[in-house]
Enzyme design. Structure first.
Site, PDB file in Angstrom:
ATOM      1  N   GLU A  77       0.824  -1.216   0.000  1.00 33.42           N
ATOM      2  CA  GLU A  77       0.000   0.000   0.000  1.00 33.42           C
ATOM      3  C   GLU A  77       0.863   1.272   0.000  1.00 33.42           C
ATOM      4  OE1 GLU A  77      -3.025  -0.081  -0.677  1.00 33.42           O
ATOM      5  OE2 GLU A  77      -3.491  -2.188  -0.307  1.00 33.42           O
ATOM      6  N   ARG A 133       9.450  -9.299  -5.816  1.00 37.23           N
ATOM      7  CA  ARG A 133       9.355 -10.726  -6.112  1.00 37.23           C
ATOM      8  C   ARG A 133       8.319 -11.032  -7.188  1.00 37.23           C
ATOM      9  NH1 ARG A 133       6.532 -13.375  -0.732  1.00 37.23           N
ATOM     10  NH2 ARG A 133       4.987 -11.756  -0.365  1.00 37.23           N
ATOM     11  N   ARG A 134       7.553 -10.008  -7.585  1.00 39.69           N
ATOM     12  CA  ARG A 134       6.557 -10.318  -8.632  1.00 39.69           C
ATOM     13  C   ARG A 134       6.364  -9.160  -9.597  1.00 39.69           C
ATOM     14  NH1 ARG A 134       1.223  -8.791  -6.804  1.00 39.69           N
ATOM     15  NH2 ARG A 134       1.303  -8.000  -4.677  1.00 39.69           N
ATOM     16  N   LEU A 176       9.340  -2.116   2.092  1.00 42.89           N
ATOM     17  CA  LEU A 176       9.141  -3.543   2.356  1.00 42.89           C
ATOM     18  C   LEU A 176       8.630  -3.760   3.776  1.00 42.89           C
ATOM     19  CD1 LEU A 176      12.394  -5.315   1.119  1.00 42.89           C
ATOM     20  CD2 LEU A 176      10.080  -5.696   0.239  1.00 42.89           C
ATOM     21  N   GLY A 177       7.966  -4.867   3.971  1.00 43.70           N
ATOM     22  CA  GLY A 177       7.559  -5.219   5.331  1.00 43.70           C
ATOM     23  C   GLY A 177       6.465  -6.265   5.305  1.00 43.70           C
ATOM     24  N   TYR A 217       7.608  -6.169  17.353  1.00 47.72           N
ATOM     25  CA  TYR A 217       7.495  -5.273  16.195  1.00 47.72           C
ATOM     26  C   TYR A 217       8.422  -4.064  16.362  1.00 47.72           C
ATOM     27  CZ  TYR A 217       5.273  -2.248  12.695  1.00 47.72           C
ATOM     28  OH  TYR A 217       5.031  -1.419  11.616  1.00 47.72           O
ATOM     29  N   LYS A 254      11.960  -3.282  14.243  1.00 49.75           N
ATOM     30  CA  LYS A 254      12.032  -2.013  13.495  1.00 49.75           C
ATOM     31  C   LYS A 254      13.252  -1.201  13.960  1.00 49.75           C
ATOM     32  CE  LYS A 254       8.395  -2.227  10.879  1.00 49.75           C
ATOM     33  NZ  LYS A 254       8.616  -2.440   9.446  1.00 49.75           N
ATOM     34  N   ARG A 267      -7.297  -7.264   6.270  1.00 49.48           N
ATOM     35  CA  ARG A 267      -6.661  -7.321   7.596  1.00 49.48           C
ATOM     36  C   ARG A 267      -7.669  -6.833   8.610  1.00 49.48           C
ATOM     37  NH1 ARG A 267      -0.605  -4.736   6.826  1.00 49.48           N
ATOM     38  NH2 ARG A 267       0.144  -6.211   5.281  1.00 49.48           N
TER      39      ARG A 267
HETATM   40  N1  NAP Z   1       0.349  -0.450   7.889  1.00 49.20           N
HETATM   41  C1  NAP Z   1       0.623   0.413   8.865  1.00 49.20           C
HETATM   42  O1  NAP Z   1      -0.272   0.984   9.533  1.00 49.20           O
HETATM   43  C2  NAP Z   1       2.087   0.753   9.151  1.00 49.20           C
HETATM   44  C3  NAP Z   1       2.366   1.713  10.122  1.00 49.20           C
HETATM   45  C4  NAP Z   1       3.692   2.065  10.366  1.00 49.20           C
HETATM   46  C5  NAP Z   1       4.704   1.463   9.639  1.00 49.20           C
HETATM   47  N2  NAP Z   1       4.427   0.515   8.699  1.00 49.20           N
HETATM   48  C6  NAP Z   1       5.513  -0.103   7.961  1.00 49.20           C
HETATM   49  O2  NAP Z   1       5.533   0.402   6.636  1.00 49.20           O
HETATM   50  C7  NAP Z   1       6.038  -0.601   5.737  1.00 49.20           C
HETATM   51  C8  NAP Z   1       5.074  -0.769   4.575  1.00 49.20           C
HETATM   52  O3  NAP Z   1       3.797  -1.050   5.100  1.00 49.20           O
HETATM   53  P1  NAP Z   1       2.562  -1.371   4.132  1.00 49.20           P
HETATM   54  O4  NAP Z   1       1.365  -1.430   5.004  1.00 49.20           O
HETATM   55  O5  NAP Z   1       2.596  -0.486   2.941  1.00 49.20           O
HETATM   56  O6  NAP Z   1       2.967  -2.876   3.689  1.00 49.20           O
HETATM   57  P2  NAP Z   1       2.219  -3.875   2.702  1.00 49.20           P
HETATM   58  O7  NAP Z   1       1.043  -3.245   2.057  1.00 49.20           O
HETATM   59  O8  NAP Z   1       1.985  -5.138   3.477  1.00 49.20           O
HETATM   60  O9  NAP Z   1       3.353  -4.148   1.586  1.00 49.20           O
HETATM   61  C9  NAP Z   1       4.523  -4.810   1.914  1.00 49.20           C
HETATM   62  C10 NAP Z   1       5.469  -4.920   0.744  1.00 49.20           C
HETATM   63  O10 NAP Z   1       6.558  -5.791   1.120  1.00 49.20           O
HETATM   64  C11 NAP Z   1       6.616  -6.891   0.224  1.00 49.20           C
HETATM   65  N3  NAP Z   1       6.899  -8.151   0.912  1.00 49.20           N
HETATM   66  C12 NAP Z   1       6.298  -8.633   2.032  1.00 49.20           C
HETATM   67  N4  NAP Z   1       6.774  -9.860   2.326  1.00 49.20           N
HETATM   68  C13 NAP Z   1       7.676 -10.161   1.365  1.00 49.20           C
HETATM   69  C14 NAP Z   1       8.494 -11.289   1.108  1.00 49.20           C
HETATM   70  N5  NAP Z   1       8.484 -12.379   1.896  1.00 49.20           N
HETATM   71  N6  NAP Z   1       9.310 -11.274   0.033  1.00 49.20           N
HETATM   72  C15 NAP Z   1       9.325 -10.191  -0.772  1.00 49.20           C
HETATM   73  N7  NAP Z   1       8.578  -9.069  -0.600  1.00 49.20           N
HETATM   74  C16 NAP Z   1       7.761  -9.073   0.467  1.00 49.20           C
HETATM   75  C17 NAP Z   1       5.226  -7.000  -0.386  1.00 49.20           C
HETATM   76  O11 NAP Z   1       5.337  -7.706  -1.610  1.00 49.20           O
HETATM   77  P3  NAP Z   1       4.109  -8.643  -2.119  1.00 49.20           P
HETATM   78  O12 NAP Z   1       3.050  -7.695  -2.606  1.00 49.20           O
HETATM   79  O13 NAP Z   1       4.720  -9.454  -3.194  1.00 49.20           O
HETATM   80  O14 NAP Z   1       3.649  -9.437  -0.921  1.00 49.20           O
HETATM   81  C18 NAP Z   1       4.845  -5.533  -0.513  1.00 49.20           C
HETATM   82  O15 NAP Z   1       5.412  -4.968  -1.666  1.00 49.20           O
HETATM   83  C19 NAP Z   1       6.217  -1.870   6.579  1.00 49.20           C
HETATM   84  O16 NAP Z   1       7.579  -1.990   6.937  1.00 49.20           O
HETATM   85  C20 NAP Z   1       5.375  -1.613   7.809  1.00 49.20           C
HETATM   86  O17 NAP Z   1       5.843  -2.276   8.954  1.00 49.20           O
HETATM   87  C21 NAP Z   1       3.123   0.158   8.422  1.00 49.20           C
END
Ligand code: NAP
Length: 239
Positions: free
Chosen positions: A15, A38-39, A79-80, A130, A134, A165
């Protein structure tokens, strides 16, 4: 005027990555965006097709792919994963090992400015998995001597997520109806604000070589008026 920079983005299918990619594609400052993941994604939009180059890698064998990280001035890492999705070890593997591996190769291949999307609460001494992971990732990257390292610590990212989620959706609904109305900068980060701030920070000058941007800093930064050529001409045409 176009600055002809090349960006590299990891996590472009997530996202935050998708929102940031939109900023980068619409910017005249970056002539190309390399997407390492990866894709493969089939973009239908012509701007996306023309400006992006996709390079697929196996993160488990990341050292086999140094060339995938070659040729970019700036790296944005979005990533995450989550413990719920990948388990404890899987979370550590992605949020520490993969990110550190990505940063190491980015540095080796000439990246000058690395942007790490981390999180509010990151703390390598935390008792919470977590926050601890981080924090450990942030610490590892600060030891890599990038010319510039920007670490972003957003709060709960507010986005209509494609992936289901339930817990996050529930938290977002509560936040939207309460805290976000009263004190929007406290514990929520709208995704557009995050992406805009990360993009604009590429062009802010006179910053320390290592900087940590908390949620308030993200809100301030996102409101900076740095027009790209395209935006400038659109603004001029409208007036
Ligand atoms: N969501 C929140 O509220 C929040 C708040 C604070 C910080 N963050 C941090 O911000 C970052 C991004 O968050 P997001 O919510 O945008 O994440 P997200 O939508 O879950 O996207 C994660 C990305 O990481 C890739 N990824 C995950 N597992 C993988 C694996 N095993 N191998 C290769 N690629 C992988 C995913 O690829 P695929 O699409 O191929 O799976 C995707 O491109 C994360 O580090 C998260 O901890 C998030």
């Amino acid at each position: 005027m176009s600055e002809d920079l090349i960006a590299l983005l990891t996590g472009y299918t997530g996202e935050s990555g998708k929102a940031l990619l939109k900023e980068l594609v619409n910017s005249n400052k970056f002539k190309k965006i390399i997407l390492v993941g990866r894709r493969h994604v089939d973009y239908t939009d012509n701007e996306y097709k023309n400006k992006t180059e996709q390079r697929q890698i196996d993160f488990e064998k990341i050292d086999d792919y140094p060339e995938a990280f070659h040729g970019a001035d700036t790296h944005f890492c979005c990533l995450g994963t989550t413990r719920g999705k990948s388990g404890v070890e899987g979370f550590r593997r992605v949020d520490f090992d993969y990110i550190v591996g990505v940063a190491r190769l980015a540095k080796q291949e000439g990246c000058k400015h690395f942007h790490l999307l981390s999180s509010q609460g990151a703390d390598s001494h935390s008792l919470f998995l977590y926050n601890k992971v981080k924090g450990q990732t942030e610490t590892a990257l600060t030891q890599m001597s990038f010319e510039r390292l920007s670490i972003y610590r957003p709060a709960l990212i507010m986005v209509d997520r494609t992936e289901h989620r339930p817990l996050e959706n529930f938290a977002q609904t509560i936040m939207r109806n309460t805290i976000q109305r009263i004190a929007p900068e406290w514990i929520t980060t709208p995704i557009d604000i995050l992406a805009r701030a990360m993009y604009l920070n590429s062009f802010t000058k006179d910053r320390p070589s290592i900087e940590i941007l908390d949620n308030h800093a993200l809100f301030r930064l996102s409101q900076q008026q740095t027009f790209t050529t395209k935006e400038q001409s659109q603004a001029t045409n409208k007036s």
